[in-house]
Scaffold this motif. Structure first.
Motif, PDB file in Angstrom:
ATOM      1  N   ALA A  75       0.833  -1.212   0.000  1.00 40.47           N
ATOM      2  CA  ALA A  75       0.000   0.000   0.000  1.00 40.47           C
ATOM      3  C   ALA A  75       0.861   1.253   0.000  1.00 40.47           C
ATOM      4  O   ALA A  75       0.584   2.205  -0.739  1.00 40.47           O
ATOM      5  CB  ALA A  75      -0.927   0.005   1.213  1.00 40.47           C
ATOM      6  N   SER A  76       1.920   1.271   0.835  1.00 39.63           N
ATOM      7  CA  SER A  76       2.773   2.456   0.908  1.00 39.63           C
ATOM      8  C   SER A  76       4.097   2.099   1.574  1.00 39.63           C
ATOM      9  O   SER A  76       4.225   1.074   2.244  1.00 39.63           O
ATOM     10  CB  SER A  76       2.091   3.583   1.695  1.00 39.63           C
ATOM     11  OG  SER A  76       1.901   3.203   3.055  1.00 39.63           O
ATOM     12  N   VAL A  77       5.078   3.000   1.357  1.00 39.46           N
ATOM     13  CA  VAL A  77       6.391   2.853   1.987  1.00 39.46           C
ATOM     14  C   VAL A  77       6.733   4.166   2.677  1.00 39.46           C
ATOM     15  O   VAL A  77       6.567   5.241   2.088  1.00 39.46           O
ATOM     16  CB  VAL A  77       7.491   2.531   0.949  1.00 39.46           C
ATOM     17  CG1 VAL A  77       8.823   2.249   1.659  1.00 39.46           C
ATOM     18  CG2 VAL A  77       7.085   1.352   0.076  1.00 39.46           C
ATOM     19  N   THR A 130       3.633  -0.592   4.600  1.00 36.74           N
ATOM     20  CA  THR A 130       2.231  -0.803   4.939  1.00 36.74           C
ATOM     21  C   THR A 130       1.585  -1.609   3.814  1.00 36.74           C
ATOM     22  O   THR A 130       1.707  -1.255   2.638  1.00 36.74           O
ATOM     23  CB  THR A 130       1.492   0.524   5.125  1.00 36.74           C
ATOM     24  OG1 THR A 130       2.126   1.263   6.181  1.00 36.74           O
ATOM     25  CG2 THR A 130       0.041   0.284   5.485  1.00 36.74           C
ATOM     26  N   LEU A 131       0.900  -2.685   4.192  1.00 41.82           N
ATOM     27  CA  LEU A 131       0.319  -3.598   3.216  1.00 41.82           C
ATOM     28  C   LEU A 131      -1.182  -3.394   3.083  1.00 41.82           C
ATOM     29  O   LEU A 131      -1.829  -2.807   3.963  1.00 41.82           O
ATOM     30  CB  LEU A 131       0.610  -5.041   3.621  1.00 41.82           C
ATOM     31  CG  LEU A 131       2.086  -5.369   3.903  1.00 41.82           C
ATOM     32  CD1 LEU A 131       2.235  -6.843   4.248  1.00 41.82           C
ATOM     33  CD2 LEU A 131       2.958  -5.002   2.708  1.00 41.82           C
ATOM     34  N   ALA A 160      -3.734  -7.998   5.654  1.00 39.95           N
ATOM     35  CA  ALA A 160      -2.991  -8.469   6.817  1.00 39.95           C
ATOM     36  C   ALA A 160      -2.510  -9.909   6.630  1.00 39.95           C
ATOM     37  O   ALA A 160      -2.937 -10.615   5.718  1.00 39.95           O
ATOM     38  CB  ALA A 160      -3.874  -8.369   8.058  1.00 39.95           C
ATOM     39  N   ASN A 161      -1.599 -10.325   7.497  1.00 36.86           N
ATOM     40  CA  ASN A 161      -1.128 -11.712   7.564  1.00 36.86           C
ATOM     41  C   ASN A 161      -0.415 -12.164   6.299  1.00 36.86           C
ATOM     42  O   ASN A 161      -0.515 -13.327   5.892  1.00 36.86           O
ATOM     43  CB  ASN A 161      -2.289 -12.668   7.867  1.00 36.86           C
ATOM     44  CG  ASN A 161      -2.979 -12.357   9.170  1.00 36.86           C
ATOM     45  OD1 ASN A 161      -2.325 -12.014  10.152  1.00 36.86           O
ATOM     46  ND2 ASN A 161      -4.292 -12.456   9.184  1.00 36.86           N
ATOM     47  N   ASP A 162       0.306 -11.264   5.676  1.00 36.29           N
ATOM     48  CA  ASP A 162       1.027 -11.606   4.447  1.00 36.29           C
ATOM     49  C   ASP A 162       2.398 -12.174   4.813  1.00 36.29           C
ATOM     50  O   ASP A 162       3.374 -11.444   4.983  1.00 36.29           O
ATOM     51  CB  ASP A 162       1.175 -10.374   3.563  1.00 36.29           C
ATOM     52  CG  ASP A 162       1.777 -10.701   2.206  1.00 36.29           C
ATOM     53  OD1 ASP A 162       2.272 -11.829   2.035  1.00 36.29           O
ATOM     54  OD2 ASP A 162       1.757  -9.846   1.316  1.00 36.29           O
ATOM     55  N   THR A 163       2.481 -13.493   4.915  1.00 31.98           N
ATOM     56  CA  THR A 163       3.746 -14.136   5.278  1.00 31.98           C
ATOM     57  C   THR A 163       4.733 -14.165   4.116  1.00 31.98           C
ATOM     58  O   THR A 163       5.911 -14.476   4.300  1.00 31.98           O
ATOM     59  CB  THR A 163       3.512 -15.584   5.744  1.00 31.98           C
ATOM     60  OG1 THR A 163       2.948 -16.344   4.668  1.00 31.98           O
ATOM     61  CG2 THR A 163       2.582 -15.609   6.938  1.00 31.98           C
ATOM     62  N   LEU A 164       4.256 -13.856   2.908  1.00 33.76           N
ATOM     63  CA  LEU A 164       5.127 -13.889   1.732  1.00 33.76           C
ATOM     64  C   LEU A 164       5.871 -12.577   1.504  1.00 33.76           C
ATOM     65  O   LEU A 164       6.818 -12.536   0.715  1.00 33.76           O
ATOM     66  CB  LEU A 164       4.300 -14.210   0.477  1.00 33.76           C
ATOM     67  CG  LEU A 164       3.681 -15.601   0.406  1.00 33.76           C
ATOM     68  CD1 LEU A 164       2.786 -15.707  -0.823  1.00 33.76           C
ATOM     69  CD2 LEU A 164       4.749 -16.672   0.376  1.00 33.76           C
ATOM     70  N   PHE A 165       5.474 -11.501   2.176  1.00 30.28           N
ATOM     71  CA  PHE A 165       6.063 -10.203   1.860  1.00 30.28           C
ATOM     72  C   PHE A 165       7.577 -10.138   2.094  1.00 30.28           C
ATOM     73  O   PHE A 165       8.294  -9.555   1.269  1.00 30.28           O
ATOM     74  CB  PHE A 165       5.368  -9.076   2.623  1.00 30.28           C
ATOM     75  CG  PHE A 165       5.828  -7.713   2.178  1.00 30.28           C
ATOM     76  CD1 PHE A 165       5.467  -7.212   0.942  1.00 30.28           C
ATOM     77  CD2 PHE A 165       6.671  -6.953   2.981  1.00 30.28           C
ATOM     78  CE1 PHE A 165       5.919  -5.964   0.506  1.00 30.28           C
ATOM     79  CE2 PHE A 165       7.130  -5.717   2.564  1.00 30.28           C
ATOM     80  CZ  PHE A 165       6.747  -5.214   1.319  1.00 30.28           C
ATOM     81  N   PRO A 166       8.117 -10.706   3.177  1.00 30.44           N
ATOM     82  CA  PRO A 166       9.583 -10.707   3.299  1.00 30.44           C
ATOM     83  C   PRO A 166      10.258 -11.372   2.105  1.00 30.44           C
ATOM     84  O   PRO A 166      11.342 -10.968   1.676  1.00 30.44           O
ATOM     85  CB  PRO A 166       9.820 -11.495   4.595  1.00 30.44           C
ATOM     86  CG  PRO A 166       8.578 -11.280   5.387  1.00 30.44           C
ATOM     87  CD  PRO A 166       7.471 -11.286   4.379  1.00 30.44           C
ATOM     88  N   GLN A 167       9.586 -12.388   1.563  1.00 26.66           N
ATOM     89  CA  GLN A 167      10.094 -13.063   0.393  1.00 26.66           C
ATOM     90  C   GLN A 167      10.121 -12.132  -0.820  1.00 26.66           C
ATOM     91  O   GLN A 167      11.068 -12.104  -1.595  1.00 26.66           O
ATOM     92  CB  GLN A 167       9.203 -14.278   0.116  1.00 26.66           C
ATOM     93  CG  GLN A 167       9.741 -15.256  -0.870  1.00 26.66           C
ATOM     94  CD  GLN A 167      10.983 -15.946  -0.388  1.00 26.66           C
ATOM     95  OE1 GLN A 167      11.158 -16.174   0.805  1.00 26.66           O
ATOM     96  NE2 GLN A 167      11.859 -16.255  -1.294  1.00 26.66           N
ATOM     97  N   VAL A 168       9.061 -11.356  -0.979  1.00 24.03           N
ATOM     98  CA  VAL A 168       8.964 -10.419  -2.104  1.00 24.03           C
ATOM     99  C   VAL A 168      10.107  -9.405  -2.065  1.00 24.03           C
ATOM    100  O   VAL A 168      10.635  -8.996  -3.108  1.00 24.03           O
ATOM    101  CB  VAL A 168       7.596  -9.707  -2.088  1.00 24.03           C
ATOM    102  CG1 VAL A 168       7.549  -8.581  -3.115  1.00 24.03           C
ATOM    103  CG2 VAL A 168       6.471 -10.705  -2.362  1.00 24.03           C
TER     104      VAL A 168
END
Length: 544
Positions: free
Chosen positions: A146-148, A159-160, A163-171
């Motif tokens: 959503a924003s940085v 900011t995503l 919620a609960n996005d466990t893949l974002f560190p991977q991205v």
């Protein structure tokens, strides 16, 4: 990433807890510095692939990624041979709210040109990817961003949307996470390669010292690199480009090339594996090869004179009924590739053979009668002319044999007349997003080894494939699986998404296969077991 950095695998976190440090630095806040390998040692890597762009916002392919992964760093990354993301430019990442990750940067980070690398550059880099949204770029990976924010020089807050996005560190470890210099790159357009090289915005293990695009590129270890992949063992590397794979094979045999990454034929790899002083390194089979249908320009597509959605679907399904994957795998690739019946390769959690149960003989083989019945029911006049494009520099010279056999299989039914054409990769990427190819070859290696990375780039909104396919129901299933923390429920959502997409055949999976890197035996540093990868990291390579 089109056959798109070492594959990023990720251990699911399950239900996330606020304040939990998802990743922490392994060795404190600064990288270990030591001198690079001998100034006199130069390793030459050979390839038949091509570069689209050195600008991370404008390229998401193996040829470009091979260079980008050496000269740009990410906040998190995967070391050669590793299976999980770990800090690179970052010292850690923490879930600080259900929709918020906070990353801390290392102190004193710089680019090779002397410019400071701060949280402002991180915000600029990701905002830029999203804003430019180049169709050949990796912006779709940032689907949940959503924003940085950059509240301090060493703090970044993501900011995503969900919620609960466990893949974002991977991205953050993918091509969408390369950090660029905001004093060099424009915020709203792709920067030309020559201007990039002149600006020296390198923050990865290597920097470019000379650049002759798709001919010869020279690199030297970047003393400004402040990440945690380690100091390169060899100071100087050059990347040499070939238009003929047979010449590349000859040069590695003769020792003028030390390593080969993309792409030799299966026959060449088999031959080289028997040669003295040559080693062929192979890995997991998570690379996929497939045919894309352009919904605008395929037979009866939306922009054709005789547009008809029902007939267009019947054509796609009849093609799916007619291909013989087992024959392709055996005759062209000597079974180094295996038949593929979904966009998600077999072996990944959530993979299901959707195309096997829907098409052909329902056992994985072709069925001419089934194809003919579909076309007849839709009142499609046969033979249907199919204009099918393929590429042999990016996807390997075996593509010519692969697609000649696909043509033969389709025409043997009497239902199709296939016109084959081939285009160089640098033009191919431009043409396909302009809908100039009614049917065309693509391939894929994962950015992170999760079923989602074989679905969202193909079927979500604003996809990299960009073939005009859009199904809100499939997109909703993908959005749900991306944040579902219950493994069983997530697997069910993944399989539903595959089944529903397969019914429309926006793409036709053909084969899944392995990574191969060839080296002289005096080269060390290639992992014994390769991850399925679309880039080849050089930092650990050394001459014995």
């Amino acid at each position: 990433m089109a056959q798109h950095s070492t594959v990023r695998t990720f251990r699911p976190l399950g239900a996330l807890t606020l304040g939990t440090a998802v990743l922490v630095a392994l060795t404190g806040c600064t990288s270990t510095k030591s001198s690079a390998g001998s100034d006199g040692a130069t390793i030459t890597v050979g390839t038949t692939d091509q570069v689209t762009s050195l600008d991370p916002a404008g390229a998401w392919d193996a040829g470009s990624g091979t260079i980008e992964s050496e000269v740009y760093a990410t906040l998190l990354s995967v070391k050669n041979g590793a299976t999980e993301v770990s800090p690179d430019l970052a010292t850690g990442i923490e879930l600080t709210a259900p929709k918020e990750y906070t990353v801390t940067l290392g102190e004193g980070l710089k680019f090779a040109n002397g410019h400071q690398l701060t949280s402002s550059d991180v915000k600029f880099s990701l905002d830029r990817i999203v804003k430019i949204a180049d169709e050949n770029g990796p912006s779709s990976l940032l689907y949940n961003l959503a924003s940085v924010a950059a509240p301090t020089p060493t703090t970044v807050v993501f900011t995503l949307k969900s919620a609960n996005d466990t893949l974002f560190p991977q991205v953050l470890s993918t091509a969408a996470g390369y950090i660029v210099d905001e004093e060099v790159f424009p915020a709203d357009k792709i920067l030309d390669d020559k201007a990039i090289v002149a600006g020296k915005p390198w923050n990865g293990p290597y920097g470019i010292t000379s650049y002759d695009k798709n001919s010869l590129v020279s690199f030297t270890a970047n003393s400004a690199y402040g990440g945690r992949l380690g100091t390169p063992k060899t100071k100087n590397v050059q990347l040499k480009y070939y238009t003929d794979a047979s010449n590349l094979k000859l040069d590695v045999q003769q020792g003028t090339v030390d390593a080969v990454y993309r792409t030799l034929t299966t026959a060449d790899l088999d031959d080289l594996s028997e040669k003295k002083n040559i080693k062929v390194h192979t890995g997991s089979g998570n690379g996929i090869r497939f045919i894309v249908f352009d919904f605008q320009t395929q037979p009866y597509g939306t922009k054709t004179e005789n547009a008809d959605a029902a007939k267009a679907l019947a054509v796609r399904q009849a093609v799916a009924d007619s291909v013989d994957r087992a024959q392709l795998a055996q005759q062209v690739y000597k079974n180094s590739y295996q038949p593929l019946y979904s966009s998600v390769p077999d072996g990944l959690t959530g993979a299901t053979d959707s195309f096997k149960s829907l098409y052909g003989d329902k056992k994985g083989g072709p069925d001419k009668a089934a194809a003919a019945a579909r076309l007849k029911a839709a009142k499609v006049t046969t033979p249907v002319t199919l204009n099918l494009q393929y590429n042999s520099d990016h996807y390997g010279s075996s593509s010519a044999d692969e697609y000649a056999l696909v043509k033969s299989q389709l025409e043997a039914t009497g239902l199709f007349k296939v016109n084959l054409q081939s285009t160089e990769w640098t033009q191919y990427g431009e043409d396909r997003i302009k809908h100039l190819y009614p049917l065309y070859q693509l391939g894929w290696y994962a950015d992170y080894l999760d079923a989602d990375n074989y679905l969202s780039p193909f079927y979500s909104a604003n996809t990299w494939v960009a073939n005009g396919y859009s199904d809100p129901a499939v997109r909703e299933l993908i959005q749900k699986e991306e944040t579902e923390t219950d493994p069983a429920k997530r697997t069910d959502l993944l399989q539903q998404a595959q089944d529903k997409a397969a019914a429309s055949v926006p793409l036709l999976p053909l084969l899944q296969g392995s990574t191969a890197i060839v080296t002289r035996t005096d080269i060390s540093g290639v992992p014994d077991e390769l991850n399925s990868a679309y880039t080849f990291r050089w930092a650990g390579l050394a001459k014995k």
